[in-house]
Design a protein around this motif. Structure first.
Motif, mmCIF file in Angstrom:
data_model
loop_
_atom_site.group_PDB
_atom_site.id
_atom_site.type_symbol
_atom_site.label_atom_id
_atom_site.label_comp_id
_atom_site.label_asym_id
_atom_site.label_seq_id
_atom_site.Cartn_x
_atom_site.Cartn_y
_atom_site.Cartn_z
ATOM 1 N N ARG A 113 0.843 -1.203 0.000
ATOM 2 C CA ARG A 113 0.000 0.000 0.000
ATOM 3 C C ARG A 113 0.869 1.241 0.000
ATOM 4 O O ARG A 113 0.582 2.207 -0.707
ATOM 5 C CB ARG A 113 -0.917 -0.018 1.235
ATOM 6 N N ARG A 114 1.968 1.211 0.746
ATOM 7 C CA ARG A 114 2.864 2.365 0.761
ATOM 8 C C ARG A 114 3.558 2.524 -0.590
ATOM 9 O O ARG A 114 3.772 3.626 -1.071
ATOM 10 C CB ARG A 114 3.904 2.216 1.876
ATOM 11 N N THR A 115 3.907 1.409 -1.219
ATOM 12 C CA THR A 115 4.580 1.470 -2.512
ATOM 13 C C THR A 115 3.732 2.188 -3.539
ATOM 14 O O THR A 115 4.234 2.971 -4.349
ATOM 15 C CB THR A 115 4.890 0.045 -3.019
ATOM 16 N N SER A 116 2.435 1.945 -3.524
ATOM 17 C CA SER A 116 1.552 2.562 -4.513
ATOM 18 C C SER A 116 1.490 4.073 -4.359
ATOM 19 O O SER A 116 1.097 4.781 -5.279
ATOM 20 C CB SER A 116 0.139 1.970 -4.391
ATOM 21 N N ALA A 117 1.901 4.575 -3.201
ATOM 22 C CA ALA A 117 1.867 6.016 -2.962
ATOM 23 C C ALA A 117 3.187 6.693 -3.308
ATOM 24 O O ALA A 117 3.311 7.911 -3.200
ATOM 25 C CB ALA A 117 1.519 6.294 -1.497
ATOM 26 N N LEU A 118 4.197 5.904 -3.721
ATOM 27 C CA LEU A 118 5.509 6.483 -3.999
ATOM 28 C C LEU A 118 5.511 7.046 -5.414
ATOM 29 O O LEU A 118 5.544 6.312 -6.397
ATOM 30 C CB LEU A 118 6.599 5.417 -3.859
ATOM 31 N N ALA A 119 5.480 8.338 -5.520
ATOM 32 C CA ALA A 119 5.454 8.973 -6.833
ATOM 33 C C ALA A 119 6.768 9.699 -7.109
ATOM 34 O O ALA A 119 7.549 9.312 -7.972
ATOM 35 C CB ALA A 119 4.283 9.943 -6.917
ATOM 36 N N GLU A 120 7.026 10.743 -6.362
ATOM 37 C CA GLU A 120 8.232 11.521 -6.552
ATOM 38 C C GLU A 120 9.344 11.019 -5.624
ATOM 39 O O GLU A 120 9.079 10.480 -4.559
ATOM 40 C CB GLU A 120 7.945 12.999 -6.250
ATOM 41 N N PRO A 121 10.604 11.189 -6.041
ATOM 42 C CA PRO A 121 11.705 10.802 -5.164
ATOM 43 C C PRO A 121 11.646 11.586 -3.856
ATOM 44 O O PRO A 121 11.257 12.766 -3.842
ATOM 45 C CB PRO A 121 12.957 11.185 -5.978
ATOM 46 N N PRO A 122 12.012 10.959 -2.744
ATOM 47 C CA PRO A 122 11.970 11.666 -1.467
ATOM 48 C C PRO A 122 13.034 12.750 -1.416
ATOM 49 O O PRO A 122 14.044 12.682 -2.122
ATOM 50 C CB PRO A 122 12.262 10.556 -0.444
ATOM 51 N N PHE A 140 16.371 6.718 6.904
ATOM 52 C CA PHE A 140 16.710 5.674 5.944
ATOM 53 C C PHE A 140 15.615 5.593 4.898
ATOM 54 O O PHE A 140 14.426 5.489 5.228
ATOM 55 C CB PHE A 140 16.866 4.326 6.654
ATOM 56 N N ASP A 141 15.997 5.600 3.635
ATOM 57 C CA ASP A 141 15.034 5.568 2.534
ATOM 58 C C ASP A 141 14.719 4.120 2.156
ATOM 59 O O ASP A 141 15.565 3.405 1.629
ATOM 60 C CB ASP A 141 15.606 6.326 1.340
ATOM 61 N N PHE A 142 13.485 3.698 2.423
ATOM 62 C CA PHE A 142 13.061 2.335 2.101
ATOM 63 C C PHE A 142 12.582 2.183 0.655
ATOM 64 O O PHE A 142 12.235 1.078 0.238
ATOM 65 C CB PHE A 142 11.904 1.916 3.029
ATOM 66 N N THR A 143 12.555 3.265 -0.113
ATOM 67 C CA THR A 143 11.973 3.219 -1.458
ATOM 68 C C THR A 143 12.571 2.126 -2.332
ATOM 69 O O THR A 143 11.830 1.379 -2.991
ATOM 70 C CB THR A 143 12.107 4.591 -2.145
ATOM 71 N N PRO A 144 13.907 1.975 -2.397
ATOM 72 C CA PRO A 144 14.449 0.911 -3.254
ATOM 73 C C PRO A 144 13.958 -0.481 -2.859
ATOM 74 O O PRO A 144 13.705 -1.321 -3.732
ATOM 75 C CB PRO A 144 15.963 1.046 -3.059
ATOM 76 N N ILE A 145 13.817 -0.741 -1.564
ATOM 77 C CA ILE A 145 13.323 -2.042 -1.114
ATOM 78 C C ILE A 145 11.871 -2.229 -1.526
ATOM 79 O O ILE A 145 11.474 -3.284 -2.040
ATOM 80 C CB ILE A 145 13.485 -2.178 0.412
ATOM 81 N N LEU A 146 11.054 -1.200 -1.313
ATOM 82 C CA LEU A 146 9.634 -1.311 -1.623
ATOM 83 C C LEU A 146 9.371 -1.444 -3.117
ATOM 84 O O LEU A 146 8.363 -2.013 -3.533
ATOM 85 C CB LEU A 146 8.888 -0.097 -1.072
ATOM 86 N N ARG A 147 10.280 -0.931 -3.931
ATOM 87 C CA ARG A 147 10.114 -0.999 -5.384
ATOM 88 C C ARG A 147 10.842 -2.197 -5.999
ATOM 89 O O ARG A 147 10.862 -2.344 -7.225
ATOM 90 C CB ARG A 147 10.619 0.295 -6.014
ATOM 91 N N SER A 285 20.502 -7.415 7.387
ATOM 92 C CA SER A 285 19.785 -8.356 6.524
ATOM 93 C C SER A 285 18.469 -7.761 6.037
ATOM 94 O O SER A 285 18.038 -8.023 4.911
ATOM 95 C CB SER A 285 19.546 -9.678 7.266
ATOM 96 N N ILE A 286 17.832 -6.961 6.876
ATOM 97 C CA ILE A 286 16.579 -6.294 6.492
ATOM 98 C C ILE A 286 16.863 -5.193 5.490
ATOM 99 O O ILE A 286 16.223 -5.089 4.432
ATOM 100 C CB ILE A 286 15.882 -5.730 7.737
ATOM 101 N N ARG A 287 17.826 -4.348 5.816
ATOM 102 C CA ARG A 287 18.133 -3.196 4.979
ATOM 103 C C ARG A 287 18.703 -3.588 3.614
ATOM 104 O O ARG A 287 18.599 -2.829 2.652
ATOM 105 C CB ARG A 287 19.123 -2.290 5.723
ATOM 106 N N ALA A 288 19.302 -4.776 3.540
ATOM 107 C CA ALA A 288 19.833 -5.242 2.256
ATOM 108 C C ALA A 288 18.723 -5.741 1.333
ATOM 109 O O ALA A 288 18.969 -6.024 0.153
ATOM 110 C CB ALA A 288 20.862 -6.348 2.482
ATOM 111 N N GLY A 289 17.495 -5.865 1.880
ATOM 112 C CA GLY A 289 16.343 -6.186 1.047
ATOM 113 C C GLY A 289 15.920 -7.638 1.047
ATOM 114 O O GLY A 289 14.940 -7.995 0.387
#
Length: 370
Positions: A113-122, A140-147, A285-289
């Motif tokens: 649900r959060r991924t669908s809201a990611l439009a512009e770079p933070p 910490f920017d989770f965008t790369p993991i979520l995408r 391990s989490i942050r590496a995706g």
């Protein structure tokens, strides 16, 4: 000022252990938490994660309720992208029917649900700062993991084909209508949630920023849990947004905030630091995706020291983990309470050995609760 202290449990696996082991440790810890005087015992919802066994909160909470008597139990948080409001209420309504008046239905937006809201770079992360004694690190920017492709696979497995998650406000609205009952459409047709209608549940919303979760919690007049232990950089933004949006309701006349923290407590600082040694490898391990690995032993962590790049990856989590003696950790928790204005605190602890984890919670409770 002493405020209620509660526990968040992920039912973590440890290196060499099994999900069965982890879940049995959760039942044991819940019983002990009640004895120690903790106010709430919440379990997380994590899916497809090698190191976490808490995947179905309602099922696990039913088992915990059967071995405890008084402590409040809840989800931290039920992921709203993977269940309809009716399904969520039926699960928790069943729990309430069997163990009345003990459950918190904590809601959070799913990663998809959060991924669908990611439009512009933070925007670029702000520099770390200290606010009245509380460290607010870089975000910490989770965008790369979520995408990532892995996240897309998880979404495929967790959702029905073509299903689109509701906005959080719609989820909460449907839940409140179903609890009050009946749920009525425009033509006057009625639907009753059984069990669920009339259930004695506390609705909570959990959030990691000043976005949708904080704003819906405030606008709906519901209690809000802010996430310092996973997203420490945005905890002040989250509580400020919640309070700014708050409108009195039948539930609350004033805002009510709970804030989480990662802690490890031992009789002396050296022991506490040793017990916390594997934490950086686990967060990496989490942050590496790839998702959380089973929590490593201290020996495994010593054999795999973090590189400078790894340390940068997990710095915000390591630097905001409260590690030390009961008095030292209680002082840090008091700072967190004071700076955020928290009405309650929620702590989570990760250690390899179950006895060390139980001892950490016991020592903290004795210090905090007296």
């Amino acid at each position: 000022m002493t405020v209620p202290l509660s526990i968040l449990d992920l039912s973590p696996l440890v290196s060499g252990g099994t999900a069965r082991d982890a879940l049995r440790r959760t039942l044991d810890l819940a019983r002990r938490a009640e004895q120690f005087g903790y106010h709430r015992y919440w379990v997380a919802e994590h899916h497809l994660t090698p190191g976490v066994a808490s995947s179905q909160p309602a099922v696990l909470l039913g088992q915990i309720a059967a071995v405890t008597e008084r402590i409040r139990l809840g989800s931290g948080a039920l992921q709203t992208g993977f269940l309809t409001p009716l399904a969520a209420l039926e699960q928790f309504g069943l729990l309430d029917a069997l163990h009345p008046g003990r459950f918190d239905l904590g809601l959070g937006r799913s990663a998809q649900r959060r991924t669908s809201a990611l439009a512009e770079p933070p925007p670029p992360p702000a520099e770390a700062r200290v606010v009245d004694g509380l460290l607010i690190p870089k975000h910490f920017d989770f965008t790369p993991i979520l995408r990532s492709a892995r996240s897309a696979l998880y979404g495929k497995l967790l959702k029905q084909p073509g299903a689109e998650p509701l906005d959080l406000d719609d989820v909460v609205g449907d839940l409140q209508t179903l609890i009050a009952g009946p749920y009525t459409d425009d033509e006057g047709n009625e639907a009753h949630a059984v069990p669920g209608e009339g259930a004695d549940l506390q609705l909570w919303i959990l959030g990691s920023s000043g976005g949708e979760s904080a704003q819906v919690a405030g606008a709906r007049g519901l209690p809000f849990a802010a996430n310092y232990h996973v997203a420490p950089a945005k905890v002040l933004e989250a509580v400020d947004a919640y309070r700014a949006a708050f409108k009195p309701s039948e539930v609350l006349a004033e805002p009510h905030v709970m804030v989480s923290a990662d802690v490890v407590v031992a009789e002396d600082d050296e022991t506490a630091r040793r017990l916390a040694t594997p934490y950086g490898l686990w967060v990496r391990s989490i942050r590496a995706g790839g998702g959380a690995i089973p929590f490593p032993s201290e020996q495994e962590a010593a054999a795999q020291p973090l590189s400078e790049q790894d340390r940068e990856l997990v710095a915000d989590r390591l630097d905001t983990q409260f590690v030390g003696t009961p008095a030292a950790v209680a002082e840090k928790l008091e700072t967190l309470r004071r700076v955020t204005g928290a009405d309650e605190l929620l702590v989570t602890t990760m250690t390899y050995d179950h006895a060390d984890r139980v001892r950490s919670f016991r020592l903290l409770a004795e210090q905090w609760l007296g």
